[in-house]
Design an enzyme around this catalytic site. Structure first.
Site, PDB file in Angstrom:
ATOM      1  N   ASP A   1      -2.560   7.394  10.034  1.00  0.00           N
ATOM      2  CA  ASP A   1      -2.623   6.065  10.661  1.00  0.00           C
ATOM      3  C   ASP A   1      -1.272   5.582  11.169  1.00  0.00           C
ATOM      4  OD1 ASP A   1      -1.300   5.550   8.319  1.00  0.00           O
ATOM      5  OD2 ASP A   1      -2.831   4.231   7.464  1.00  0.00           O
TER       6      ASP A   1
ATOM      7  N   SER B   1       0.818  -1.216   0.000  1.00  0.00           N
ATOM      8  CA  SER B   1       0.000   0.000   0.000  1.00  0.00           C
ATOM      9  C   SER B   1       0.849   1.264   0.000  1.00  0.00           C
ATOM     10  CB  SER B   1      -0.944   0.000   1.207  1.00  0.00           C
ATOM     11  OG  SER B   1      -0.199  -0.074   2.416  1.00  0.00           O
TER      12      SER B   1
ATOM     13  N   HIS C   1       1.053   5.214   6.686  1.00  0.00           N
ATOM     14  CA  HIS C   1       1.080   5.850   5.362  1.00  0.00           C
ATOM     15  C   HIS C   1       1.493   7.312   5.483  1.00  0.00           C
ATOM     16  CE1 HIS C   1      -1.694   2.368   4.831  1.00  0.00           C
ATOM     17  NE2 HIS C   1      -0.939   2.235   3.748  1.00  0.00           N
TER      18      HIS C   1
END
Length: 829
Positions: free
Chosen positions: A302, A126, A305
């Site tokens: 978070d 991600s 990221h």
């Protein structure tokens, strides 16, 4: 005497203490001692620190710095491409500065041009997907992050045939290996650029176990073989893991610690650095975004990221690594190779080398002649012939000057064309502009001296004016203060003031001296243009790039044409009849109408200056728009200077002004009123400049109101008699080389053609500025001497000899123009 006697008498009447007489006398004696110490201190400094000694020190510094940077490259390892990918720092909060080089901010059209018909693939988890989105946004700023999580995502720009894919592969395992094997076996599907990275999922799924780390290393070793094969035909980047904000991580990610990430990064570096080609790792490691994230990860939503600004740094680093060598942006020095020398650069090198050889031969033969002192500024009214004007130059002098010029041009090339010294981006803060601004004005006050004369705008005062203005402009450029509109607008007034002085000085000279001879014109044009023309050849830049010199040259030609045009009116002629003053005003009115016609006819202006061969002088990047902008911005400044000179000289001739030492310029009431209005004008302009919202809005008003600020300064500086009686020798010294300072800054103080800052001493910005400034000023002063030396040789006083030389120059210029025009037309033939 009366004022001195009044002080102790008043003291006696106040408190009856006769001791105060002795106190006053003591203070007066102390003041004398302070002034004496001040004068002796300045004399001591000037005696031991001469410009000749300063130049010798600067030469030694340049040699030492060349050795230092060569050793740094050879023994320290790395080049600007490795610096870009590996390390850097933030300037402020959002501007990323790679170590030692400049990073270009790519726009969409540039990215599409660079990546046309190429395929770029991002492979990973991600966080790699985030980098993919940031990369795509450079190509398409309107792009959305609307892909499905844990799925492959594709982007295509049909016009430029750019394909960017993201492949979901969160672990460095067999799945990733199989994708790479498929690319190495199928030539048609092989991507041009591959960006990979993975680790967080391995840590998360295996709870940060040591066995998982060992397996990661084994898997990466197997993958590395295929990455190297892909690197043979394209670019491959492995993205090192960015840090996390451990406190903000969710419970199912708590095992992803910065310690674990460092272990995985070490494993990746060990594997991928093991095989090198020509001393370089074939798979490039992207560590810059990791270093940027160390300062910004606390802003993560978070904890895992990165913030969008940090992701953008990573995308721009990749874009610079891929595109700089292809597009060669002037403000993107990272990853750029040395450009090949063109024909004119090679020819100039041979010319300077040949001049050096001839000089050495003449030196060995002992052919020596004394050197002339520096003649004054050609724009000054009060030109004085050198004391040794009768001593002719020997044959050695011009070759010695050319030899010195060749060495200086070599330094210019090394600073701003060769990959020898480092470069960094500008970054504006109020302190970077105002601290040195205050510092130089303190120095200017320290070096205050009595003027030799007290006329309005006398020679020493105009030198002082040019000097402090040039120093402010230099600080403005190196600090990047154009980003701050109030400073930008005040500096625009300084540029207008230079042109005001151009109009004032040349009009005064022609009005008083009446010297319209070809020798005078050629002297002015040579001294204005010599350095710029040499730089155009050596640095491969168009004439218009050094915009101020074309601007001043253009206005000198206009002033000359206006004054030489029939009927030629001089002060001697005008004294006979007041009617001639009206004719001068009619000439100035005609010039004003000429300016207004061009200003309100942009199409005609551009078509005029786009016509060959004028286009060679006024085009920049194939357009005269920059010349139009510069010309229009200060279009009235020169005629304001001419009109001011005319009014002043008429009033002076009629003895309306009081220019004696200590005398106010006008009667007391008028002087006080004008001073009050001038101060109010200053404050009003500053308030207006601070309230401007855009540069475009301010620039529209600037041509009409800049003269108010200029006149306010002239009146404040000249109305009080004591103000005309002193000047700053510090500022005046810089004023005498102001033109050279303005031009030389482009390449040996700033960098990347003024877009960045030259870095001679990395890691210490303050010391770097001190050293580079010292060398820069010494070079500018030497160039001034060289220009004046060559002007005496190149421009002969004999009219026939001068005409022959002008004919030869015109013929040579025509041949060069025809050759360059032929090369431009050849591709379209």
């Amino acid at each position: 005497m009366r004022e001195e006697e009044a002080v102790p008498q008043e003291a006696e009447r106040t408190d009856g203490a006769p001791q105060l007489d002795h106190t006053a006398a003591c203070c007066h004696g102390g003041a004398k001692m302070a002034v004496l110490a001040y004068s002796l201190g300045k004399r001591e400094i000037n005696q031991h620190f001469t410009i000749k000694n300063a130049k010798l020190i600067s030469l030694v510094l340049v040699i030492l710095l060349l050795v230092f940077h060569a050793a740094l490259r050879h023994y320290g390892g790395g080049d600007s491409c490795e610096w870009l990918l590996s390390t850097g720092r933030y300037l402020g909060e959002n501007v990323w500065q790679p170590y030692g080089c400049m990073m270009h901010k790519y726009k969409s059209i540039e990215a599409k041009t660079c990546l046309a018909e190429k395929r770029v693939v991002f492979v990973g988890d991600s966080r790699i997907r985030q980098l993919f989105y940031s990369f795509v946004k450079v190509i398409d700023p309107e792009g959305r992050e609307d892909g499905i999580k844990h799925e492959d995502i594709s982007f295509e720009d049909e016009r430029s045939s750019v394909n960017v894919d993201f492949l979901w592969c969160p672990e460095a395992n067999n799945s990733m290996k199989e994708r790479l094997i498929a690319w190495t076996h199928e030539a048609s599907a092989k991507p041009d650029v591959v960006i990979l990275g993975a680790a967080t999922w391995s840590i998360k799924l295996h709870s940060g176990s040591s066995e998982a780390l060992q397996q990661y290393k084994v898997n990466l070793t197997g993958i590395a073989v295929h990455l190297e094969r892909l690197a043979d035909h394209g670019e491959v980047y492995w993205v090192l893991q960015d840090p996390v904000n451990e406190e903000a991580l969710s419970d199912n990610r708590k095992m992803i610690t910065n310690h674990q990430l460092e272990l995985y990064n070490e494993a990746a570096m060990e594997v991928l650095n093991s095989s090198k080609y020509n001393g370089r790792a074939r798979v490039k490691l992207l560590a810059a975004s990791r270093q940027a994230a160390l300062e910004t990860i606390t802003k993560s939503d978070d904890g895992l990221h990165l913030p969008e600004s940090t992701r953008h740094v990573g995308a721009m680093v990749i874009m610079n690594s891929l595109c700089n060598k292809l597009l060669r942006p002037i403000d993107g020095s990272c990853c750029q190779t040395l450009p090949p020398l063109n024909f004119l650069q090679k020819l100039s090198g041979c010319f300077f080398l040949g001049s050096t050889v001839v000089f050495m031969i003449l030196h060995v033969l002992g052919n020596n002649r004394p050197r002339r002192p520096v003649p004054p500024d050609v724009e000054s009214l009060e030109e004085k012939k050198p004391a040794t004007a009768g001593v002719p130059f020997g044959p050695k002098a011009p070759f010695q000057a050319l030899c010195r010029m060749g060495i200086i041009m070599g330094y210019f090339y090394l600073c701003d064309r060769a990959d020898v010294f480092m470069k960094e981006q500008k970054f504006y803060t109020h302190s970077t502009f105002f601290v040195p601004f205050i510092y130089i004005f303190v120095l200017g006050v320290f070096y205050s001296e009595n003027s030799k004369e007290t006329k309005l705008l006398n020679r020493e005062q105009t030198d002082e004016w040019k000097g402090w203005m040039q120093l402010v402009i230099l600080i403005y450029h190196i600090s990047g203060a154009s980003a701050f509109i109030p400073v930008y607008m005040h500096v625009r007034v300084l540029v207008a003031a230079y042109l005001f002085q151009t109009g004032y000085g040349h009009f005064s000279f022609f009005w008083l001296k009446g010297d319209f001879g070809l020798y005078r014109v050629c002297q002015v044009l040579f001294r204005l243009n010599f350095l710029v023309l040499v730089l155009c050849v050596v640095m491969d830049r168009p004439y218009q790039f050094y915009y101020f010199v074309p601007l001043v040259t253009f206005w000198f030609v206009i002033i000359y044409s206006t004054m030489v045009m029939w009927p030629q009116i001089l002060q001697k002629k005008a004294n006979g009849s007041g009617m001639w003053h009206l004719v001068v005003l009619a000439k100035l009115l005609s010039l004003l109408l000429f300016i207004c016609f061009f200003a309100f006819s942009q199409g005609f202006f551009e078509s005029t200056f786009s016509a060959w061969p004028l286009s060679k002088l006024f085009e920049l990047n194939g357009s005269v728009h920059e010349w139009w902008f510069r010309w229009k911005l200060d279009r009235f400044a020169v005629i304001h200077g001419m009109l001011f000179a005319f009014i002043y000289l008429v009033l002076q001739k009629r003895q309306v002004l009081s220019e004696g030492k200590g005398e106010a310029l006008f009667p007391a009431k008028i002087s006080n009123l004008l001073l009050f209005l001038s101060v109010v004008s200053f404050i009003t302009y500053s308030i207006w400049a601070s309230s401007c919202k855009t540069k475009t809005e301010c620039n529209e008003m600037h041509p009409y109101i800049s003269v108010v600020q200029i006149l306010a300064f002239v009146l404040i500086r000249n109305i009080p008699g004591y103000a005309r009686s002193i000047y700053s020798s510090f500022f005046a010294w810089f004023g005498k080389i102001s033109l050279e300072l303005f031009i030389c800054q482009y390449h040996i103080w700033l960098a990347a053609d003024t877009k960045g800052i030259l870095v001679l001493i990395p890691g210490n910005p303050s010391l770097n500025i001190l050293v580079s400034t010292f060398i820069f000023v010494c070079v500018a002063h030497e160039v001034s001497l060289i220009t004046n030396d060559l002007a005496q040789v190149v421009i002969p006083k004999d009219s026939m000899a001068l005409l022959r030389r002008l004919g030869a120059v015109a013929l040579f210029s025509l041949v060069v123009l025809l050759l360059t025009r032929g090369k431009q037309l050849a591709p379209g033939a």
